[in-house]
Structure formats: structure tokens, C-alpha cells
Design an enzyme around this catalytic site. Structure first.
Site, PDB file in Angstrom:
ATOM      1  N   LYS A 206       0.835  -1.204   0.000  1.00 50.47           N
ATOM      2  CA  LYS A 206       0.000   0.000   0.000  1.00 50.47           C
ATOM      3  C   LYS A 206       0.872   1.257   0.000  1.00 50.47           C
ATOM      4  O   LYS A 206       0.663   2.179  -0.789  1.00 50.47           O
ATOM      5  CB  LYS A 206      -0.936  -0.001   1.204  1.00 50.47           C
ATOM      6  CG  LYS A 206      -1.889   1.203   1.229  1.00 50.47           C
ATOM      7  CD  LYS A 206      -2.818   1.160   2.441  1.00 50.47           C
ATOM      8  CE  LYS A 206      -3.876   0.112   2.306  1.00 50.47           C
ATOM      9  NZ  LYS A 206      -4.894   0.169   3.385  1.00 50.47           N
ATOM     10  N   ARG A 268      -5.885  -8.197   5.368  1.00 49.50           N
ATOM     11  CA  ARG A 268      -6.321  -9.599   5.361  1.00 49.50           C
ATOM     12  C   ARG A 268      -7.700  -9.769   4.724  1.00 49.50           C
ATOM     13  O   ARG A 268      -8.175 -10.895   4.570  1.00 49.50           O
ATOM     14  CB  ARG A 268      -6.301 -10.157   6.787  1.00 49.50           C
ATOM     15  CG  ARG A 268      -7.117  -9.369   7.792  1.00 49.50           C
ATOM     16  CD  ARG A 268      -6.789  -9.776   9.228  1.00 49.50           C
ATOM     17  NE  ARG A 268      -7.412  -8.905  10.218  1.00 49.50           N
ATOM     18  CZ  ARG A 268      -6.902  -7.751  10.632  1.00 49.50           C
ATOM     19  NH1 ARG A 268      -5.767  -7.310  10.130  1.00 49.50           N
ATOM     20  NH2 ARG A 268      -7.521  -7.031  11.557  1.00 49.50           N
ATOM     21  N   GLU A 353      -5.366 -12.409  13.571  1.00 52.53           N
ATOM     22  CA  GLU A 353      -4.967 -11.004  13.448  1.00 52.53           C
ATOM     23  C   GLU A 353      -6.155 -10.083  13.685  1.00 52.53           C
ATOM     24  O   GLU A 353      -5.992  -8.953  14.138  1.00 52.53           O
ATOM     25  CB  GLU A 353      -4.364 -10.740  12.063  1.00 52.53           C
ATOM     26  CG  GLU A 353      -3.612  -9.414  11.983  1.00 52.53           C
ATOM     27  CD  GLU A 353      -2.780  -9.278  10.730  1.00 52.53           C
ATOM     28  OE1 GLU A 353      -1.534  -9.346  10.837  1.00 52.53           O
ATOM     29  OE2 GLU A 353      -3.364  -9.107   9.641  1.00 52.53           O
TER      30      GLU A 353
END
Length: 548
Positions: A206, A268, A353
Site C-alpha cells: 500500500k 487480510r 490477526e
């Protein structure tokens, strides 16, 4: 005590647990011949049998009461409306927008995000068509045969899992490679398999500053330029998925070949975005669209179905039942499908996560368990590895058994053996084997007397071990999309119940911060840093070995 544990539904569940915890599923099935019908659900082509759980007709209404009292219906609406439910980062959470196949407006800060999403999808489609058709040529005018994706975390594992799962749908000319580990061995071994003239590198970051990704990307660039002998050729063999146009251009990538995504796309949860470019390159635009379609089917079901007939909600609340009342601190993902061999690792990241958190949204500490430890392997391999613990160990570890009905292989007999094991394991986990059954079995084998009695305890299986069985007619892009979305929403529901933020991951930051200082020390730079004695000795041991 937290507000959650003070809710009337939580208190009612504690009382229900004390009264029902010793009930055996054998007896529940015997008492209700229609139990399997009562505790099953179908959404699209996904069929869920959740009858082999330690639940009764009283359990589910109490769990749904807890969901309502925890505010789940309102939180679902907030997510789909684009509200900033990722409160610690002040962001919306809109992976659902990426597969919004009705194209209905979804607003973030008053702006409809659907035109942006559709624009990127169209650009991805044109690019992938050019590469797959052979129109896109490398610096020696040869078509691309190998794709090397360089990313980490959500920029790696989702695309890797999907490309592995849907290999039968892949382009016959394309070979897919995924590099995430900064350990040079992975990139080195990958580069041995490819040729500079026919390889396309997809760099996914990103910010285009992620240390592991940029280290691998720069090494790959050096390898490529050394062979192409032309810096300008980088533009024909490297593309980026990023938001940092300047860094991408400085790398040598044509900004026209940078595909963007947005801060409301969590790593994710990002395979549905431009991060899924390797998926589209491998499977094609139509199959990528089918992946999105499958997720959209589950999104619509999750958004609109009543809680007690809502597949993600049911799986989530049954999970809450084990985690918070039975003390089940782990959950097993066991796909009986070799193509899904990376699925357990994908769900591991997605769940742990997301919900591995110790504070609630207001920053106060939780006083209950949150995310379970997710682990697993393909089911057949698991049977010869860790299923022993699941059958006779002391842990309560609910198990998701995943399989498809279609005979995909032309090899006779294989699929029947595979499915027989799925169904047999689910039954064995539920039934177990009593001492009387073990004794009768050993007697039939000719054993008797003291030798028999000594062996009986070792042959007893307590049973009453919970499983969910998820079946699909076939593993195809649409069904895989639905399956992934099912787990995404399940995890979100559990985060809502625990009143935690499922969409940040601050726990990964400290190690990264400390690594920057230690990296400088390992590289021989003289800096002032204070460490504990253990860390100091480890650094010195490395430097002495490498003469720094």
C-alpha cells in the site's frame, strides 16, 4: 466485570452451561431423530451441518439473545453503510463493497465508492486480458509465462490461497510464484525457476515502503536489470498494487500500471481488491468475477437473514459457546481437499490477526477469552498427525470439516475414500467409544482376562467432540468466494460480541519498531541502543560470527 459478562443473556448462558455441559451428543441424537435436519442450513451452494455440536434447542435462542443484546444487528448495518467502525484508525470497513455486485451506492464520507471500485476492476481486467492473451510482451517480445507476486501478509496469503485452491481454473501458460519471506532463500529459489524475458513481477504494498516487500522487490529488480541490461525494460516486467505513485515511479514502474486500493480495505480482507491482481491474472476476469459473486451471495445472506438462520452468525455464536463457556481455546480447520491446503493458514491470519485483542473498543481490558488459536491441515493428513489429540486429548477444539461432493479426479475410488473419512471422523468425534464397546470389540478379537481389561481404557474415546461439516457441490470460484466470506463474517460477529476492533492490528508494530534499531546494529552501525542482556548477547553473537 465487563458489560458483556453482565448481560442477561450471558448470565442465562452460564446457567444453561452448568445444566447442559454433561449432556452427550449421542443422547441428543437418540432423543431427536430429526436433529440433523433441525441443525443444518444451506446458503447458495454451501451446506452446513452443525448438528454435531454440544447444543440443544435451548442453547441457540440464548446465543441469539446474546447477539442481540451485544448490538449485532446494528453493527452489521453500520459496516454495510460504510460507517467508520474501525475506530482506532478512523476508517470504514468495506471489503463488502469490493464485491457489491448489485452496484448499489455505498458511501464513505458522503462519496459513493462504487465508481472507484468499478474503475479499478475495469483497468485490472484490461491489463489481465493483455497479459493472458499474449498481447503484453516482455523486453524480447515474448509473452509472459510466469507471475511472481511479491508482498507479505494480506498482500500474499489471500492470493496464494485462492490460486492454489482454484488451480484447475488457471491459465495453462501461467506459472504462479509467491514471495513473502525476507529470508533470501525464498526469492533465490523462485528466481531459479523463472526467466527474465517471460516473467512479470507484481509488487504489492500500500505504501510501497514495507521493509520485507521492498527488500525482495529491489533484489528482484537487480536480478532483472542484470539480465535485461536495460533499466527501461523494468516497465515491461514490473507492475504495482499501491497508493504511493511517486515511489512506484521511482522504482521504474509505469504509473499507468499501478493499481490502487483504499484505506478502508484491510490487508487480510483485500484479495477482493487490486491486491487480487495475481488471482485475476491466473484465473481470468470472468472467474475473478465469479469469486466476487460468491462472496456477494454470502454478504446478502449475512445482511438480511434472521440471526437464527444466518450461517456466519450461527458459526460465530457456536464458537462463542465453546470459547467463553467451555474454555475451548483453539479451533481446527480441516479441509478434505488438497487444493485447499493453504486455507487453514489463510483463516489463521484472518481470525487471529482480527480478534487477537486484549482490550475492548473503549480501551478497557477484556475479562474473557477472545480469538481462539486457529490451526489445521488437510483432513486426511491430519488424521495421521494431530487427530489423536482431538479424539483422546484433554483439549476441547471444535473442528470444521470442509469437503466437496464432486468427483474431480478421474482416479477411480479416491473420492469415495476421501468422503468416507470426512463423514466417519465427524461421527467418531461425536459418538466416541464406550468401555463396554471397547471390551466387546477386544473380546471379538480373542483377547480376554487381565490383558483385555488393561487395554480397555486405552481404547475408550469419550466422544462429544464438536464438529461442523461444510459441504459444497464443487470447489469453484463462486463457492470459494462464499466460503471465504462466510469466515470473514463469522470473525466479525465474534468481534462484535467481545466489543473489540476486528480491523486493526497494532500488535504487529512493536516488533517492527525494535527490528529497525537491531537491523542497524547487525549491519555494523554504531548507534546508542539499550537492550536487555539476552538481546545484547544475541546481537553480539551475530556480529562476532560475521566479523561486524
Amino acid at each position: 466485570m465487563s458489560a458483556l459478562t453482565q448481560l442477561p443473556a450471558w448470565q442465562a448462558l452460564e446457567q444453561h452451561y452448568s445444566l447442559s455441559r454433561l449432556k452427550h451428543m449421542r443422547d441428543l441424537f437418540a432423543a431427536d431423530p430429526e436433529r440433523a435436519e433441525h441443525f443444518s442450513l444451506e446458503v447458495g451452494d454451501l451446506f452446513l451441518d452443525y448438528s454435531k455440536n454440544r447444543i440443544t434447542e435451548e442453547t441457540l435462542p440464548l446465543l441469539m439473545d446474546l447477539a442481540r443484546q451485544a448490538g449485532l444487528p446494528a453493527r452489521i448495518k453500520s459496516m454495510f453503510k460504510g460507517e467508520k467502525i474501525n475506530t482506532t484508525e478512523n476508517r470504514a470497513v468495506l471489503h463488502v463493497a469490493l464485491r457489491n455486485r448489485t452496484n448499489s451506492p455505498i458511501l464513505v464520507d458522503g462519496v459513493d465508492v462504487m465508481p472507484q471500485i468499478n474503475n479499478v476492476l475495469e483497468r485490472m481486467g484490461r491489463f489481465c486480458h493483455a497479459v493472458r492473451s499474449g498481447e503484453w510482451l516482455g523486453y524480447t517480445n515474448q509473452p509472459i509465462t510466469d507471475i511472481v507476486n511479491i508482498g507479505i501478509g494480506g498482500s500474499d496469503l489471500g492470493s496464494l490461497m485462492v490460486c492454489s485452491a482454484l488451480k484447475p481454473y488457471g491459465h495453462p501458460r501461467m506459472n504462479m510464484h509467491f514471495v513473502s519471506n525476507v529470508d533470501g532463500a525464498q526469492l533465490k529459489e523462485t528466481l531459479k525457476k523463472v526467466h527474465s524475458e517471460t516473467t512479470l513481477f507484481v509488487i504489492e504494498s500500500k505504501t510501497f515502503t514495507t521493509q520485507e516487500t521492498l527488500t525482495n522487490a529491489l533484489t528482484a529488480r537487480e536480478w532483472f536489470v542484470a539480465r535485461a541490461r536495460d533499466e527501461a525494460a523494468v516497465a515491461k516486467h514490473f507492475v504495482a498494487v499501491s497508493t504511493n505513485m511517486k515511489a512506484v515511479a521511482d522504482f521504474g514502474i509505469d504509473p499507468a500500471n499501478m493499481f490502487e486500493f483504499w484505506d478502508w480495505v484491510g490487508g487480510r480482507y483485500s484479495l477482493w481488491s487490486a491486491i487480487g491482481l495475481p488471482i485475476m491474472l491466473y484465473l481470468g476476469e470472468e472467474n475473478f468475477a465469479e469469486l466476487l459473486n460468491g462472496a456477494h451471495i454470502m454478504d446478502q445472506h449475512f445482511r438480511n437473514a434472521p440471526l437464527d438462520a444466518n450461517m456466519p452468525v450461527l458459526l460465530a455464536m457456536i464458537g462463542i459457546w465453546y470459547i467463553n463457556f467451555y474454555g475451548g481455546g483453539s479451533h481446527v480447520i480441516a479441509p478434505y481437499d488438497q487444493y485447499l491446503h493453504r486455507f487453514p493458514a489463510f483463516i489463521q491470519q484472518l481470525d487471529m490477526e482480527s480478534n487477537g485483542k486484549q482490550v475492548m473498543l473503549d480501551g478497557t481490558a477484556v475479562d474473557f477469552e477472545t480469538a481462539p488459536i486457529i490451526w489445521g491441515e488437510t483432513g486426511i493428513n491430519g488424521q495421521h498427525a494431530f487427530f489423536q489429540l482431538l479424539h483422546q486429548g484433554t483439549h476441547i477444539s471444535p473442528i470444521d470439516l470442509i469437503a466437496s461432493l464432486e468427483r474431480r479426479s478421474s482416479l477411480p475410488g479416491h473420492h469415495e475414500i476421501l468422503l468416507a473419512n470426512v463423514f466417519a471422523q465427524a461421527e467418531a468425534f461425536m459418538r466416541g467409544k464406550t468401555a463396554d464397546e471397547a471390551r466387546a470389540e477386544l473380546t471379538a478379537q480373542g483377547l480376554q482376562g487381565e490383558a483385555l481389561e488393561q487395554l480397555v481404557p486405552h481404547k475408550v474415546f469419550g466422544g462429544n467432540r464438536p464438529t461442523n461439516t461444510l459441504l459444497m457441490s464443487r470447489l469453484d470460484p463462486r463457492n470459494l468466494g462464499s466460503l471465504i466470506a462466510l469466515y470473514e463474517h463469522k470473525i466479525f460477529v465474534q468481534g462484535v460480541i467481545w466489543n473489540i476492533n476486528s480491523f486493526d492490528q497494532w500488535g504487529v508494530e512493536l516488533g517492527k519498531q525494535l527490528a529497525k534499531t537491531i537491523h542497524a546494529e547487525l549491519s555494523g552501525k554504531k548507534i546508542k541502543a539499550t537492550h536487555d542482556s539476552s538481546t545484547t548477547r544475541l546481537i553480539e553473537r551475530y556480529r562476532q560470527y560475521n566479523q561486524n
